[in-house]
Scaffold this motif. Structure first.
Motif, PDB file in Angstrom:
ATOM      1  N   ARG A  98       0.827  -1.205   0.000  1.00 35.35           N
ATOM      2  CA  ARG A  98       0.000   0.000   0.000  1.00 35.35           C
ATOM      3  C   ARG A  98       0.864   1.258   0.000  1.00 35.35           C
ATOM      4  N   THR A  99       1.940   1.222   0.764  1.00 36.82           N
ATOM      5  CA  THR A  99       2.833   2.380   0.784  1.00 36.82           C
ATOM      6  C   THR A  99       3.445   2.622  -0.596  1.00 36.82           C
ATOM      7  N   LYS A 100       3.866   1.533  -1.243  1.00 41.30           N
ATOM      8  CA  LYS A 100       4.434   1.683  -2.582  1.00 41.30           C
ATOM      9  C   LYS A 100       3.415   2.250  -3.546  1.00 41.30           C
ATOM     10  N   LEU A 101       2.180   1.712  -3.473  1.00 38.37           N
ATOM     11  CA  LEU A 101       1.138   2.210  -4.374  1.00 38.37           C
ATOM     12  C   LEU A 101       0.824   3.676  -4.103  1.00 38.37           C
ATOM     13  N   ASN A 102       0.814   4.064  -2.825  1.00 37.27           N
ATOM     14  CA  ASN A 102       0.572   5.474  -2.509  1.00 37.27           C
ATOM     15  C   ASN A 102       1.663   6.361  -3.075  1.00 37.27           C
ATOM     16  N   SER A 103       2.908   5.923  -2.945  1.00 34.87           N
ATOM     17  CA  SER A 103       3.996   6.721  -3.504  1.00 34.87           C
ATOM     18  C   SER A 103       3.911   6.802  -5.020  1.00 34.87           C
ATOM     19  N   GLN A 104       3.514   5.656  -5.658  1.00 31.55           N
ATOM     20  CA  GLN A 104       3.358   5.685  -7.113  1.00 31.55           C
ATOM     21  C   GLN A 104       2.222   6.618  -7.508  1.00 31.55           C
ATOM     22  N   VAL A 105       1.118   6.570  -6.752  1.00 34.48           N
ATOM     23  CA  VAL A 105      -0.002   7.473  -7.058  1.00 34.48           C
ATOM     24  C   VAL A 105       0.428   8.930  -6.939  1.00 34.48           C
ATOM     25  N   THR A 106       1.226   9.218  -5.900  1.00 33.19           N
ATOM     26  CA  THR A 106       1.695  10.595  -5.723  1.00 33.19           C
ATOM     27  C   THR A 106       2.576  11.023  -6.894  1.00 33.19           C
ATOM     28  N   GLU A 107       3.464  10.114  -7.298  1.00 33.68           N
ATOM     29  CA  GLU A 107       4.324  10.445  -8.437  1.00 33.68           C
ATOM     30  C   GLU A 107       3.514  10.628  -9.710  1.00 33.68           C
ATOM     31  N   LEU A 108       2.529   9.751  -9.925  1.00 39.57           N
ATOM     32  CA  LEU A 108       1.694   9.895 -11.125  1.00 39.57           C
ATOM     33  C   LEU A 108       0.885  11.185 -11.085  1.00 39.57           C
ATOM     34  N   GLN A 109       0.409  11.547  -9.902  1.00 36.99           N
ATOM     35  CA  GLN A 109      -0.307  12.815  -9.789  1.00 36.99           C
ATOM     36  C   GLN A 109       0.595  13.994 -10.138  1.00 36.99           C
ATOM     37  N   ASN A 110       1.834  13.930  -9.654  1.00 43.29           N
ATOM     38  CA  ASN A 110       2.774  15.003  -9.994  1.00 43.29           C
ATOM     39  C   ASN A 110       3.041  15.035 -11.493  1.00 43.29           C
ATOM     40  N   GLN A 111       3.223  13.836 -12.085  1.00 35.39           N
ATOM     41  CA  GLN A 111       3.455  13.799 -13.524  1.00 35.39           C
ATOM     42  C   GLN A 111       2.236  14.301 -14.288  1.00 35.39           C
ATOM     43  N   ASN A 112       1.040  13.930 -13.823  1.00 32.37           N
ATOM     44  CA  ASN A 112      -0.177  14.387 -14.481  1.00 32.37           C
ATOM     45  C   ASN A 112      -0.305  15.903 -14.412  1.00 32.37           C
ATOM     46  N   ALA A 113      -0.008  16.448 -13.236  1.00 35.27           N
ATOM     47  CA  ALA A 113      -0.070  17.909 -13.106  1.00 35.27           C
ATOM     48  C   ALA A 113       0.937  18.580 -14.035  1.00 35.27           C
ATOM     49  N   GLN A 114       2.118  17.966 -14.169  1.00 30.21           N
ATOM     50  CA  GLN A 114       3.121  18.547 -15.065  1.00 30.21           C
ATOM     51  C   GLN A 114       2.660  18.467 -16.517  1.00 30.21           C
ATOM     52  N   LEU A 115       2.042  17.317 -16.884  1.00 32.70           N
ATOM     53  CA  LEU A 115       1.559  17.176 -18.263  1.00 32.70           C
ATOM     54  C   LEU A 115       0.425  18.161 -18.544  1.00 32.70           C
ATOM     55  N   ILE A 116      -0.467  18.343 -17.586  1.00 28.73           N
ATOM     56  CA  ILE A 116      -1.550  19.313 -17.783  1.00 28.73           C
ATOM     57  C   ILE A 116      -0.983  20.714 -17.969  1.00 28.73           C
ATOM     58  N   GLU A 117      -0.006  21.030 -17.158  1.00 30.37           N
ATOM     59  CA  GLU A 117       0.606  22.358 -17.293  1.00 30.37           C
ATOM     60  C   GLU A 117       1.269  22.513 -18.652  1.00 30.37           C
ATOM     61  N   ASP A 118       1.976  21.467 -19.101  1.00 31.33           N
ATOM     62  CA  ASP A 118       2.616  21.530 -20.426  1.00 31.33           C
ATOM     63  C   ASP A 118       1.574  21.649 -21.532  1.00 31.33           C
ATOM     64  N   HIS A 119       0.463  20.873 -21.402  1.00 34.81           N
ATOM     65  CA  HIS A 119      -0.588  20.938 -22.423  1.00 34.81           C
ATOM     66  C   HIS A 119      -1.211  22.333 -22.481  1.00 34.81           C
ATOM     67  N   THR A 120      -1.484  22.905 -21.323  1.00 31.97           N
ATOM     68  CA  THR A 120      -2.043  24.258 -21.293  1.00 31.97           C
ATOM     69  C   THR A 120      -1.094  25.259 -21.943  1.00 31.97           C
ATOM     70  N   ARG A 121       0.175  25.112 -21.645  1.00 30.28           N
ATOM     71  CA  ARG A 121       1.153  26.017 -22.248  1.00 30.28           C
ATOM     72  C   ARG A 121       1.191  25.857 -23.771  1.00 30.28           C
ATOM     73  N   ASP A 122       1.090  24.592 -24.258  1.00 31.91           N
ATOM     74  CA  ASP A 122       1.103  24.367 -25.704  1.00 31.91           C
ATOM     75  C   ASP A 122      -0.136  24.941 -26.362  1.00 31.91           C
ATOM     76  N   VAL A 123      -1.309  24.761 -25.713  1.00 38.38           N
ATOM     77  CA  VAL A 123      -2.558  25.300 -26.300  1.00 38.38           C
ATOM     78  C   VAL A 123      -2.494  26.825 -26.398  1.00 38.38           C
ATOM     79  N   LEU A 124      -2.014  27.459 -25.346  1.00 37.39           N
ATOM     80  CA  LEU A 124      -1.888  28.917 -25.389  1.00 37.39           C
ATOM     81  C   LEU A 124      -0.909  29.352 -26.471  1.00 37.39           C
ATOM     82  N   SER A 125       0.163  28.601 -26.638  1.00 36.97           N
ATOM     83  CA  SER A 125       1.129  28.947 -27.681  1.00 36.97           C
ATOM     84  C   SER A 125       0.505  28.809 -29.066  1.00 36.97           C
ATOM     85  N   ILE A 126      -0.290  27.734 -29.268  1.00 35.12           N
ATOM     86  CA  ILE A 126      -0.940  27.540 -30.576  1.00 35.12           C
ATOM     87  C   ILE A 126      -1.932  28.671 -30.858  1.00 35.12           C
ATOM     88  N   LYS A 127      -2.703  29.040 -29.848  1.00 37.52           N
ATOM     89  CA  LYS A 127      -3.643  30.140 -30.051  1.00 37.52           C
ATOM     90  C   LYS A 127      -2.928  31.442 -30.375  1.00 37.52           C
TER      91      LYS A 127
END
Length: 904
Positions: free
Chosen positions: A681-710
């Motif tokens: 469970r601890t490992k899965l929690n740490s993986q979930v936290t890392e995936l959440q961080n990666q997801n937040a980074q990807l969302i931020e990158d996607h938002t930046r790309d959309v604004l650049s395209i516009k």
């Protein structure tokens, strides 16, 4: 002679030490040395005469006879070695200088070695300061040989004991004098001593005497220092008596490891405590050197003035040690400079704080709260030179205080929203943990570990690695066992990273109470396994607490009889005895994890040996070996029924023990499963936290790309509209060029076909109108719309004006070209003229230049023409044509330049 020799040997040792015959003295020295070596301890009576009369040793160490002096120095060494501290403290004031003056310059190697050994023993037994104080007068001796030998002796002392035991300050102050000596041997020994001091102190020796040396001497020493800089930090080769006692105590301590490791760690810590320039320098009063208008200059609106003021302050503070004074106003001003917009001002201010904290050390503690937060807030500066200056200032502030003082603000800035501030604060905390000599308290360890654990989940690699390094460094200080609770919830990858930092970390503080706990003292008294205090818990149930363990070992080897076994959950049986299962549970509680868990262990340590004097109690089985021995304490026995006890005990042990073991194994399996699930469970929690961080980074990158395209699309739309407007402008300009070309061609044709007007000799009236532009298609060569000169009478009123262009002329005429000459008769009588003058582009449209024959009169009659005006009009028409051509070429050039960017 034999009788005389016997008489001399029968004399007391003090008399023989002061005898006039050198041979008697020599033999007395030898006998004294032998007697000292045979003494059992320091309180032996043989030492008493020499301790009471230290003058005996003055003659012995400085004996006029070389052979006797050699033995006298050897005897004094034995006296110090076996006489102890008291022998040293009572005699060193009398013997040290004679040894320096007479013993160190000795040419005999044995005598010289004994003299050096005597000085080393004096330092070893007590303190070095009194010995050095007695040696230093040898540097002022009139004989160069004595000065050189004194310098060599000092070098040997520092080489063996180091600058931590022997204070180098008095020697460093005396070095410039010996460097100026005329004898080259003295100067050479001074260089050797300086190099030896440099091995221990490095650059810290320079502030005290370097400025008093000649440049040549400084250069020679620098060359010698180059060979020493690459050497590791020297270690103390000889221990003082206090250090020896500390090592003995550490070796004899009942620690978890062997005492030799503890002693080695103790010596390493002693060697690690380096002597710096602050310990050697004298405090300097810098208040008088600070400019009086410093605070006014720091309030100036010009950054150059502020920087110059800080440079002056830096020069005043640049000393090894500062005398404490009223620095409050200056510290507040320096803290205010941390918010300055100019980075040069910030850098110099940080350097001033660094010098002030280093110079004041502990006295800077009261200023820490004023400057620490502004410095850490300014860590957002990304320029390398500024961040290094701020970090150095923070390190100096930390050295002047402690980890506990700085920890709260440091942990607060670890949560800063600025990533640059967070990273620099992280590095500062790691440096603090490496350099602190105080072990953090448990509450501080928890706060540091919690902050570092949060950093392990950061999105940036720098922060994650920093969090692992903090935990690894903290583990080096506190030990692995103390840090286990903070690492339980981490995955294996992070634990491996922390372990790597733990192995490579270098710290100056180590938590000693952990290995020094006395876990080995308790096992020595391992008697109370179900005895002494524990049976007190069984006062309500005295027999079952001890009876089942004694019966089980006997019942195990015997084959069990097939019978119905009652449940282990049943209540107490007849006779007041509980069920066998309950007895085993109580036995497990009393025995502990390592006591009576297995039958073999119970056989090895029977409880009967703990109670040999107990009286014979009731026997629970006859002829059953150990079962017939008294086990329980008779104080609480109440005559249990012996008959049913034996068969019950023998029937329970085999089957019930099997069930109990099975249940125990099942419980262990269940516990392991739970632990595995927790770790998973601890490992899965740490993986979930890392995936959440990666997801937040990807969302931020996607938002930046959309604004650049516009943004790019907006720029493209604007560029298209600009291109369309440019194309329209080009088309408009092309149409204008075509129109101008047509006008030019028409003007050229008119100028080529119409001759200059001259006055006719046959007619007395002048030519009323001259036109430069003529239409060849017009019959009779009469002029059409173009340049018309002459008046026109309408309604009896004359009106003349010049149009600016042909298009304006068309507008003035209702969109129709002016007819030029309305009607013409054969006698060139009267004509009707166009109301406009042509040639608006050539400048001939002005009334003065276009009215060739003059302006019309009020009566409408033509004025007589002047003879030479016809040729002059022709020249003017040619000029107009050339000007038109030049302007058209200019317009074409401009159209070509404007068309290229549009096409591009």
């Amino acid at each position: 002679m034999a009788d005389a020799a016997e008489d001399f040997s029968a004399l007391p040792l003090p008399d023989r030490f002061s005898h006039k015959n050198w041979k008697v003295r020599k033999e007395g020295y030898e006998d004294a040395k032998q007697q000292f070596e045979k003494t059992p301890d320091e309180s032996d009576p043989v030492f008493a005469p020499f301790i009471q009369d230290p003058g005996l040793w003055k003659g012995a160490v400085a004996d006029s006879n070389v052979a006797a002096q050699q033995e006298g120095l050897g005897s004094y060494c034995a006296f110090l070695k076996f006489g102890g501290v008291k022998a040293c403290t009572r005699t060193r004031a009398t013997t040290v200088y004679p040894i320096v003056e007479k013993g160190l310059p000795q040419t005999r190697p044995a005598a010289k070695q004994n003299a050096i050994e005597a000085l080393l023993l004096c330092v070893e037994l007590d303190k070095a300061d009194p010995v050095i104080e007695e040696i230093l007068p040898g540097l002022s001796h009139k004989t160069p040989k004595v000065i050189a030998a004194t310098l060599a002796g000092l070098r040997t002392i520092y080489h063996n004991f180091g600058c931590k035991i022997v204070d180098p300050k008095p020697v460093l102050k005396a070095l410039p004098k010996v460097f100026g000596h005329a004898d080259k041997n003295v100067r050479a020994e001074a260089q050797n001593l300086t190099v030896e001091l440099y091995r221990w102190l490095k650059e810290a020796i320079k502030p005290l005497f370097w400025g008093e040396l000649k440049p040549v001497q400084q250069g020679d020493l620098e060359k010698l220092f180059e060979g020493v800089k690459q050497e590791p930090q020297p270690k103390q080769e000889r221990l003082t008596r206090a250090q020896q006692d500390a090592m003995a105590a550490a070796s004899a301590a009942p620690a978890a490891g062997d005492g030799e490791e503890e002693a080695e760690e103790y010596l390493e810590e002693e060697d690690a405590a380096e002597v710096d320039a602050f310990d050697l320098a004298e405090p300097v009063n810098v208040i008088s050197k600070i400019p009086q208008d410093l605070l006014d200059q720091l309030a100036s609106s010009k950054w150059k003035d502020r920087k110059d003021a800080l440079d002056a302050l830096y020069s005043a503070l640049n000393v090894p040690r500062i005398k404490d004074g009223p620095f409050d106003d200056y510290v507040r001003a320096l803290a205010k400079c941390m918010k300055d917009a100019n980075v040069a001002v910030v850098t110099v201010a940080a350097n001033c704080i660094d010098l002030l904290a280093k110079g004041l050390r502990n006295a800077f503690f009261k200023h820490r709260a004023t400057v620490m937060s502004p410095i850490m807030e300014r860590l957002k500066e990304k320029k390398q030179s500024v961040s290094e200056a701020l970090g150095q200032a923070l390190d100096s502030v930390f050295i002047s205080t402690s980890l506990s003082d700085c920890l709260e603000e440091t942990l607060e800035f670890l949560k800063h929203k600025n990533p640059q501030v967070k990273q620099e604060t992280l590095k500062f905390l790691i440096r603090c943990l490496r350099t602190t000599r105080d072990v953090p308290a448990k509450a501080e360890v928890k706060s540091i570990a919690d902050a570092a654990t949060k950093l392990l989940t950061e999105s940036t690699e720098v922060n994650r690695a920093g969090g692992a390094e903090i935990l690894g460094t903290l583990m080096k200080i506190m030990g692995e066992r103390a840090m286990n609770p903070y690492l339980d919830g981490l995955d294996d990858i992070r634990k491996t990273k922390i372990k790597e930092f733990f192995e490579t970390a270098e710290v100056k503080a180590k938590d000693r109470p952990k290995p020094v706990v006395a876990p080995k003292a308790a096992p020595a008294g391992r008697k109370p396994i179900g005895g002494a205090k524990k049976p007190a818990l069984g006062m309500k149930k005295p027999a079952p607490s001890v009876a089942p363990p004694a019966e089980e070992p006997v019942a195990a080897p015997s084959p069990p009889k097939p019978r119905s076994i009652p449940s282990k959950l049943a209540g107490p049986r007849a006779g007041g005895l509980p069920t066998p299962g309950a007895g085993l549970k109580l036995q497990k509680k009393l025995g502990g994890p390592g006591g009576l868990a297995s039958p073999q262990r119970r056989v090895v340590s029977p409880p009967s040996e703990d109670q040999p004097p107990a009286p014979a109690g009731p026997k629970f089985g006859l002829g059953r070996g150990l079962a017939g021995r008294p086990i329980a304490k008779p104080a609480t026995t109440s005559e249990p029924a012996p008959a049913p006890a034996a068969p019950q005990m023998s029937g329970m042990s085999a089957a019930e023990r099997a069930e109990l073991e099975e249940l125990r194994l099942g419980k262990e399996r269940f516990t392991r499963t739970v632990e595995d699930l927790k770790s998973e469970r601890t490992k899965l929690n740490s993986q979930v936290t890392e995936l959440q961080n990666q997801n937040a980074q990807l969302i931020e990158d996607h938002t930046r790309d959309v604004l650049s395209i516009k943004a790019k699309e907006t720029q493209l739309v604007r560029a298209r509209s600009d291109a369309e407007s440019a194309e329209q402008t080009v088309q408009k300009q092309q149409r204008e060029i075509e129109r101008l070309k047509r006008e030019l061609a028409r003007a050229l044709r008119a100028s080529a076909m119409s001759p200059p007007n001259t006055m006719s000799d046959n007619f007395n009236m002048p030519l009323p109108e001259t036109s430069v532009y003529q239409d060849p298609s017009n019959s009779g060569g009469l002029p059409r719309a173009g340049l018309h000169m002459g008046p026109r009478f309408e309604s009896g009123r004359p009106r003349s004006y010049a149009s600016a262009s042909p298009s304006e002329e068309k507008e003035n005429n209702g969109g129709m070209e002016s007819p030029g000459i309305g009607s013409r008769d054969g006698s060139f009588g009267r004509r009707k003229f166009s109301p406009s003058y042509g040639a608006g582009y050539s400048g001939l449209g002005s009334p003065t230049r276009s009215s060739v024959l003059g302006s019309g009169s009020a009566s409408g009659e033509d004025q007589p023409a002047r003879g030479g005006e016809g040729a002059e009009n022709w020249k003017r028409a040619a000029e107009v044509t050339s000007q038109l051509k030049a302007r058209i070429e200019q317009m074409k050039a401009r159209q070509g330049l404007s068309r290229q960017p549009a096409q591009r």
